[in-house]
Scaffold this motif. Structure first.
Motif, mmCIF file in Angstrom:
data_model
loop_
_atom_site.group_PDB
_atom_site.id
_atom_site.type_symbol
_atom_site.label_atom_id
_atom_site.label_comp_id
_atom_site.label_asym_id
_atom_site.label_seq_id
_atom_site.Cartn_x
_atom_site.Cartn_y
_atom_site.Cartn_z
ATOM 1 N N ASN A 50 0.800 -1.219 0.000
ATOM 2 C CA ASN A 50 0.000 0.000 0.000
ATOM 3 C C ASN A 50 0.834 1.272 0.000
ATOM 4 O OD1 ASN A 50 -1.289 -2.202 1.883
ATOM 5 N ND2 ASN A 50 -2.964 -1.135 0.871
ATOM 6 N N VAL A 51 2.027 1.208 0.588
ATOM 7 C CA VAL A 51 2.814 2.415 0.806
ATOM 8 C C VAL A 51 3.940 2.565 -0.209
ATOM 9 C CG1 VAL A 51 4.252 3.647 2.489
ATOM 10 C CG2 VAL A 51 2.210 2.421 3.250
ATOM 11 N N VAL A 52 4.680 1.493 -0.463
ATOM 12 C CA VAL A 52 5.821 1.591 -1.379
ATOM 13 C C VAL A 52 5.616 0.769 -2.656
ATOM 14 C CG1 VAL A 52 7.476 2.217 0.389
ATOM 15 C CG2 VAL A 52 7.142 -0.186 -0.151
ATOM 16 N N HIS A 53 4.434 0.208 -2.808
ATOM 17 C CA HIS A 53 4.031 -0.486 -4.033
ATOM 18 C C HIS A 53 4.981 -1.616 -4.416
ATOM 19 C CE1 HIS A 53 1.180 2.729 -4.106
ATOM 20 N NE2 HIS A 53 2.167 3.615 -4.110
ATOM 21 N N GLN A 54 5.387 -2.378 -3.399
ATOM 22 C CA GLN A 54 6.192 -3.577 -3.571
ATOM 23 C C GLN A 54 5.418 -4.741 -2.957
ATOM 24 O OE1 GLN A 54 9.182 -3.740 -5.194
ATOM 25 N NE2 GLN A 54 8.878 -1.593 -5.685
ATOM 26 N N PRO A 55 5.751 -5.979 -3.328
ATOM 27 C CA PRO A 55 5.060 -7.126 -2.723
ATOM 28 C C PRO A 55 5.300 -7.184 -1.205
ATOM 29 C CG PRO A 55 6.382 -7.816 -4.608
ATOM 30 C CD PRO A 55 6.730 -6.384 -4.334
ATOM 31 N N PRO A 56 4.350 -7.759 -0.459
ATOM 32 C CA PRO A 56 4.557 -7.896 0.978
ATOM 33 C C PRO A 56 5.751 -8.804 1.255
ATOM 34 C CG PRO A 56 2.634 -9.140 0.294
ATOM 35 C CD PRO A 56 3.111 -8.363 -0.901
ATOM 36 N N ALA A 57 6.479 -8.509 2.306
ATOM 37 C CA ALA A 57 7.669 -9.293 2.618
ATOM 38 C C ALA A 57 7.695 -9.786 4.061
ATOM 39 C CB ALA A 57 8.927 -8.459 2.338
ATOM 40 N N TYR A 58 6.828 -9.248 4.911
ATOM 41 C CA TYR A 58 6.867 -9.642 6.314
ATOM 42 C C TYR A 58 6.243 -11.013 6.490
ATOM 43 C CZ TYR A 58 6.755 -9.475 11.333
ATOM 44 O OH TYR A 58 6.965 -9.766 12.653
ATOM 45 N N ASN A 59 6.980 -11.913 7.147
ATOM 46 C CA ASN A 59 6.455 -13.255 7.356
ATOM 47 C C ASN A 59 6.574 -13.710 8.807
ATOM 48 O OD1 ASN A 59 9.111 -13.924 7.765
ATOM 49 N ND2 ASN A 59 9.351 -15.016 5.838
ATOM 50 N N GLY A 60 6.978 -12.821 9.683
ATOM 51 C CA GLY A 60 7.103 -13.169 11.088
ATOM 52 C C GLY A 60 8.462 -13.731 11.460
ATOM 53 N N GLY A 61 9.239 -14.155 10.471
ATOM 54 C CA GLY A 61 10.550 -14.699 10.748
ATOM 55 C C GLY A 61 11.660 -13.689 10.547
ATOM 56 N N GLU A 62 11.285 -12.504 10.103
ATOM 57 C CA GLU A 62 12.250 -11.440 9.841
ATOM 58 C C GLU A 62 12.770 -10.851 11.149
ATOM 59 O OE1 GLU A 62 13.176 -10.092 6.782
ATOM 60 O OE2 GLU A 62 11.997 -11.581 5.710
ATOM 61 N N ASP A 63 13.941 -10.283 11.094
ATOM 62 C CA ASP A 63 14.503 -9.555 12.224
ATOM 63 C C ASP A 63 13.628 -8.329 12.463
ATOM 64 O OD1 ASP A 63 15.957 -7.955 13.945
ATOM 65 O OD2 ASP A 63 17.793 -8.002 12.757
ATOM 66 N N PRO A 64 12.992 -8.196 13.642
ATOM 67 C CA PRO A 64 12.081 -7.065 13.874
ATOM 68 C C PRO A 64 12.765 -5.702 13.843
ATOM 69 C CG PRO A 64 12.362 -8.354 15.874
ATOM 70 C CD PRO A 64 13.054 -9.096 14.780
ATOM 71 N N SER A 65 14.089 -5.673 13.977
ATOM 72 C CA SER A 65 14.783 -4.379 13.904
ATOM 73 C C SER A 65 14.859 -3.868 12.472
ATOM 74 C CB SER A 65 16.196 -4.490 14.493
ATOM 75 O OG SER A 65 17.017 -5.285 13.662
ATOM 76 N N ARG A 66 14.504 -4.707 11.493
ATOM 77 C CA ARG A 66 14.541 -4.310 10.080
ATOM 78 C C ARG A 66 13.204 -3.752 9.588
ATOM 79 N NH1 ARG A 66 16.612 -8.999 6.610
ATOM 80 N NH2 ARG A 66 16.412 -7.357 5.076
ATOM 81 N N TRP A 67 12.246 -3.576 10.503
ATOM 82 C CA TRP A 67 10.910 -3.108 10.145
ATOM 83 C C TRP A 67 10.565 -1.846 10.915
ATOM 84 C CZ3 TRP A 67 8.207 -5.313 6.247
ATOM 85 C CH2 TRP A 67 8.733 -6.496 5.748
ATOM 86 N N SER A 68 9.964 -0.876 10.234
ATOM 87 C CA SER A 68 9.514 0.371 10.855
ATOM 88 C C SER A 68 8.003 0.358 11.017
ATOM 89 C CB SER A 68 9.892 1.574 9.979
ATOM 90 O OG SER A 68 11.274 1.760 9.980
ATOM 91 N N VAL A 69 7.546 0.792 12.169
ATOM 92 C CA VAL A 69 6.109 0.916 12.426
ATOM 93 C C VAL A 69 5.659 2.247 11.847
ATOM 94 C CG1 VAL A 69 4.320 1.075 14.200
ATOM 95 C CG2 VAL A 69 6.256 -0.503 14.499
ATOM 96 N N ILE A 70 4.710 2.201 10.902
ATOM 97 C CA ILE A 70 4.217 3.431 10.286
ATOM 98 C C ILE A 70 2.736 3.687 10.591
ATOM 99 C CG2 ILE A 70 5.967 3.412 8.468
ATOM 100 C CD1 ILE A 70 3.639 2.478 6.564
ATOM 101 N N THR A 92 11.081 6.152 4.111
ATOM 102 C CA THR A 92 11.733 7.409 3.730
ATOM 103 C C THR A 92 11.280 8.532 4.668
ATOM 104 O OG1 THR A 92 9.938 8.027 2.245
ATOM 105 C CG2 THR A 92 11.739 6.702 1.297
ATOM 106 N N SER A 93 11.909 9.677 4.550
ATOM 107 C CA SER A 93 11.514 10.800 5.400
ATOM 108 C C SER A 93 10.057 11.172 5.140
ATOM 109 C CB SER A 93 12.440 11.994 5.206
ATOM 110 O OG SER A 93 12.449 12.414 3.867
ATOM 111 N N GLN A 94 9.604 11.115 3.884
ATOM 112 C CA GLN A 94 8.207 11.440 3.595
ATOM 113 C C GLN A 94 7.261 10.404 4.183
ATOM 114 O OE1 GLN A 94 7.054 14.413 2.129
ATOM 115 N NE2 GLN A 94 5.227 13.606 3.119
ATOM 116 N N VAL A 95 7.611 9.133 4.093
ATOM 117 C CA VAL A 95 6.791 8.079 4.709
ATOM 118 C C VAL A 95 6.704 8.324 6.215
ATOM 119 C CG1 VAL A 95 6.705 5.602 5.270
ATOM 120 C CG2 VAL A 95 7.171 6.338 2.920
ATOM 121 N N ASN A 96 7.816 8.667 6.848
ATOM 122 C CA ASN A 96 7.816 8.918 8.292
ATOM 123 C C ASN A 96 6.983 10.146 8.658
ATOM 124 O OD1 ASN A 96 9.327 6.715 9.256
ATOM 125 N ND2 ASN A 96 11.200 7.678 8.534
ATOM 126 N N ILE A 97 7.048 11.191 7.858
ATOM 127 C CA ILE A 97 6.226 12.389 8.096
ATOM 128 C C ILE A 97 4.750 12.029 8.002
ATOM 129 C CG2 ILE A 97 5.537 14.615 7.091
ATOM 130 C CD1 ILE A 97 8.562 14.966 6.344
#
Length: 113
Positions: A50-70, A92-97
């Motif tokens: 929805n945000v960066v128009h890429q396929p979903p990648a989170y599967n629960g096995g990822e390192d949680p430090s590699r994900w930002s809560v938006i 990105t800075s715009q996503v964070n804003i």
């Protein structure tokens, strides 16, 4: 802690803690930092499509430090939280804003009104 991942959504049950942080205080943090000590259940939603128009990648096995809560909200049953995440490199800075303005919260389903 119990975890179940289905189609880019992960539900966790975490130990109870006395305080319930405001959902807005979780936005902008890493998933690792935000999920620490949250009371009740936790649902993690990958908002990458929805945000960066890429396929979903989170599967629960990822390192949680590699994900930002938006996006974050209390669940409609008031028993936990729903967090929307994207890979840190895509926050990105715009996503964070936009995230701090609450732009992405409407993408979460099951939020308390």
């Amino acid at each position: 802690m119990a975890a179940v991942a289905v189609g880019g959504i992960l539900a966790l049950t975490v130990g109870c803690a006395p305080q319930q942080p405001a959902p807005s205080s979780l936005v902008g943090k890493t998933l690792e930092d935000s999920q620490d000590g949250l009371p009740g259940s936790l649902v993690i939603v990958d908002l990458t499509p929805n945000v960066v128009h890429q396929p979903p990648a989170y599967n629960g096995g990822e390192d949680p430090s590699r994900w930002s809560v938006i996006a974050a909200c209390r669940s409609s049953d008031d028993q936990g939280y729903i967090l929307g995440v994207v890979p840190r490199g895509d926050a990105t800075s715009q996503v964070n804003i936009d995230a701090k303005k609450g732009v992405y919260t409407s993408l979460l389903i099951g939020c308390k009104k």
